[in-house]
Design a protein around this motif. Sequence first.
Motif, short mmCIF file in Angstrom:
data_model
loop_
_atom_site.label_atom_id
_atom_site.label_comp_id
_atom_site.label_asym_id
_atom_site.label_seq_id
_atom_site.Cartn_x
_atom_site.Cartn_y
_atom_site.Cartn_z
N ALA A 173 -9.78 0.13 0.85
CA ALA A 173 -8.95 -0.05 -0.35
C ALA A 173 -8.40 -1.47 -0.42
O ALA A 173 -8.37 -2.10 -1.48
CB ALA A 173 -7.82 0.97 -0.36
N GLU A 190 -1.69 10.82 -2.67
CA GLU A 190 -1.41 12.25 -2.59
C GLU A 190 -0.75 12.53 -1.25
O GLU A 190 -1.01 11.85 -0.26
CB GLU A 190 -2.69 13.10 -2.71
CG GLU A 190 -3.41 12.95 -4.04
CD GLU A 190 -4.61 12.04 -3.91
OE1 GLU A 190 -4.98 11.69 -2.77
OE2 GLU A 190 -5.16 11.63 -4.95
N VAL A 233 -8.61 1.62 -4.34
CA VAL A 233 -8.30 3.00 -4.01
C VAL A 233 -9.41 3.56 -3.14
O VAL A 233 -10.59 3.48 -3.48
CB VAL A 233 -8.15 3.85 -5.29
CG1 VAL A 233 -7.88 5.31 -4.93
CG2 VAL A 233 -7.05 3.30 -6.19
N ASP A 234 -9.04 4.11 -2.00
CA ASP A 234 -10.03 4.71 -1.10
C ASP A 234 -9.29 5.56 -0.07
O ASP A 234 -8.10 5.36 0.19
CB ASP A 234 -10.83 3.60 -0.39
CG ASP A 234 -12.15 4.11 0.17
OD1 ASP A 234 -13.17 3.97 -0.53
OD2 ASP A 234 -12.15 4.66 1.28
N SER A 235 -10.01 6.50 0.52
CA SER A 235 -9.39 7.27 1.60
C SER A 235 -9.20 6.42 2.84
O SER A 235 -8.39 6.73 3.71
CB SER A 235 -10.26 8.50 1.93
OG SER A 235 -11.59 8.09 2.24
N ASP A 236 -9.97 5.32 2.95
CA ASP A 236 -9.84 4.35 4.04
C ASP A 236 -8.99 3.18 3.53
O ASP A 236 -9.39 2.45 2.63
CB ASP A 236 -11.23 3.86 4.46
CG ASP A 236 -11.20 2.84 5.59
OD1 ASP A 236 -10.08 2.39 5.95
OD2 ASP A 236 -12.27 2.49 6.09
N ALA A 292 0.28 5.94 -0.20
CA ALA A 292 -0.60 7.09 -0.40
C ALA A 292 -0.51 7.55 -1.85
O ALA A 292 0.53 7.43 -2.50
CB ALA A 292 -0.22 8.22 0.53
N GLU A 299 0.85 -1.20 0.00
CA GLU A 299 0.00 0.00 0.00
C GLU A 299 0.87 1.24 0.00
O GLU A 299 2.05 1.21 0.40
CB GLU A 299 -0.91 0.02 1.23
CG GLU A 299 -0.12 0.13 2.54
CD GLU A 299 -1.01 0.12 3.77
OE1 GLU A 299 -0.93 1.10 4.54
OE2 GLU A 299 -1.76 -0.85 3.96
N SER A 323 -5.43 14.12 4.08
CA SER A 323 -6.69 13.56 3.58
C SER A 323 -6.47 12.76 2.30
O SER A 323 -7.39 12.56 1.52
CB SER A 323 -7.69 14.69 3.32
OG SER A 323 -7.17 15.59 2.35
N SER A 324 -5.22 12.33 2.07
CA SER A 324 -4.92 11.67 0.81
C SER A 324 -5.59 10.31 0.71
O SER A 324 -5.82 9.64 1.70
CB SER A 324 -3.40 11.49 0.67
OG SER A 324 -2.92 10.61 1.66
N ARG A 325 -5.84 9.94 -0.53
CA ARG A 325 -6.34 8.60 -0.77
C ARG A 325 -5.17 7.63 -0.75
O ARG A 325 -4.01 8.01 -0.93
CB ARG A 325 -7.03 8.53 -2.14
CG ARG A 325 -8.29 9.38 -2.25
CD ARG A 325 -8.93 9.17 -3.60
NE ARG A 325 -7.99 9.44 -4.69
CZ ARG A 325 -8.13 8.99 -5.92
NH1 ARG A 325 -9.17 8.23 -6.24
NH2 ARG A 325 -7.24 9.29 -6.86
#
Length: 553
Positions: free
Chosen positions: A539, A506, A532-535, A504, A502, A510-512
């Motif tokens: 993801a 961005e 892909v998810d903010s969580d 990030a 895994e 608050s990056s995905r």
Amino acid sequence: MMNHSKYRRQYYMPPYPCMKWAEKDYVDKAPVWCSVDLRDGNQALVVPMTLEQKIGFFKLLCKVGFKEIEVGFPAASETEYTFLRALIEQNLIPDDVTIQVLTQAREHIIRKTFEALEGAKQAIVHVYNSTSVAQREQVFHKSKEEILKIAVDGAELLKKLTEETGGNYRFEYSPESFTGTEPEYALEVCNAVLDVWKPTADNKAIINLPVTVEHSMPHVYASQIEYMCENLKYRENVIVSLHPHNDRGCGVADTEMGLLAGADRVEGTLFGNGERTGNVDVVTLAMNMYSQGVDPELDFSNMPEVCEAYEKFTGMKVNERSPYAGALVFAAFSGSHQDAIAKGMHYREEHDPEHWTVPYLPIDPTDVSRNYDADVIRINSQSGKGGVGYILEHNFGLNLPPKMREAMGYAAKDESDHKNKELLPEEIFELFKKKFEGLNAPYNITEVHFKQENGGITAEVHTEYQGKREVTYAPGNGRLNAVSNALKKCFGLQYNLVTYQEHALEASSSSRAIAYVGIQKPDGKLYWGAGVDSDIIRASIDALLTAINNSAI
């Protein structure tokens, strides 16, 4: 039928071995550059340039950094005369640029040339006559003595008219067809011209030794140049100039070896435009020096702009494989090449070395305003995992696990082969999402809940398969492991979760995040998914589900 026996070697070697140039292995300083694009280049065009195009081209040459520019043969045609007058009368010639004009060693042509130069702050008057055996015998029907007299008379008239007009002019002489002339005779003619001009340190003369037609291998020309450099009179006050053509495809090699042999100056054109097979390509010469750490003193940092302007002015095209400038010269389609380039770029990022040594790239493409994403790593059916991985990482921030990169590489090759086309970066990204992201059939997860109990994690997984919904509970040593156990229990799936990665997408709070999951079936085959998810948990679950669905397709 081809008949090779009708040909013989038309060059002449010096009277003794001249091989000192062979002791040198590179050109260690820039020569004096003279562009002949507006004369040799223009006369070679199917449709010669207009006055406006010539002025635009002249400005381009000044911008690139040429300090000497041959602007034409003003006595040969009214258009060339008009162009020269426009440059002078419109004050278009920078103070640090010297224009050069060409004239035959004939009195009325020389006189008209001087008329055309009136008002020029400074200029080089370039006079020539042919000296080769073929020209003497077949064209002029003159003896050596008569040909020498033509050269001397021309030199004397240049000196006389310069004194009469008070012009700030330097002189250049070319024994045209030098490479088809006996070196001893070429030397005799050049020295006779120099005896007229008597060059000094403050007023040097130029002796230009043209490869009017290439007759020999480059080392022969180098030996001829060395012989001339060693035997010219007033050598310390003489600038020895080269003017190679490219009939045998050796123009660049002729020039580089000629410089090793002692020459000081080069006349050539951008991209080698010239009569027949062309003049020597100054872009290649300059960039060859640059690639070995030598300042060429010409600026090609915006190569696309130079190419575009050249094509607009001349109507010619820069070949896709033209060294340093062509659209494909930095492009790597081969998988092994792409992989080596990608690894070389990673090495630079990690080690920040002083010198450029990236495999397969003689120079950094960004030095000539080219970029890696569009110009270097190009994806088609011949490409591999390295190039695809590089595109996804540097364009879209995806750092795939090595084995997943391999799977994506095969997917891209298949797609390119099927469509019979190159894949653009955006198409590669869309293919990645289509193949490895967000697959929710035939298996789908609609809800997931977790409980911490008995020192571990229990997952409550709501699934859907062929219209049937189920809820399954399963423990695990972590959330993803618990979801994986629930799916195995619910559907009787057999696989091992062998890769999880895994990162990030961005750089912000608050990056995905993107997760990559690889599973291995009992038959040893690997299947991949990404989520892909903010969580990051969501993801990861999406990535696992996609890998399972890929294994079921």
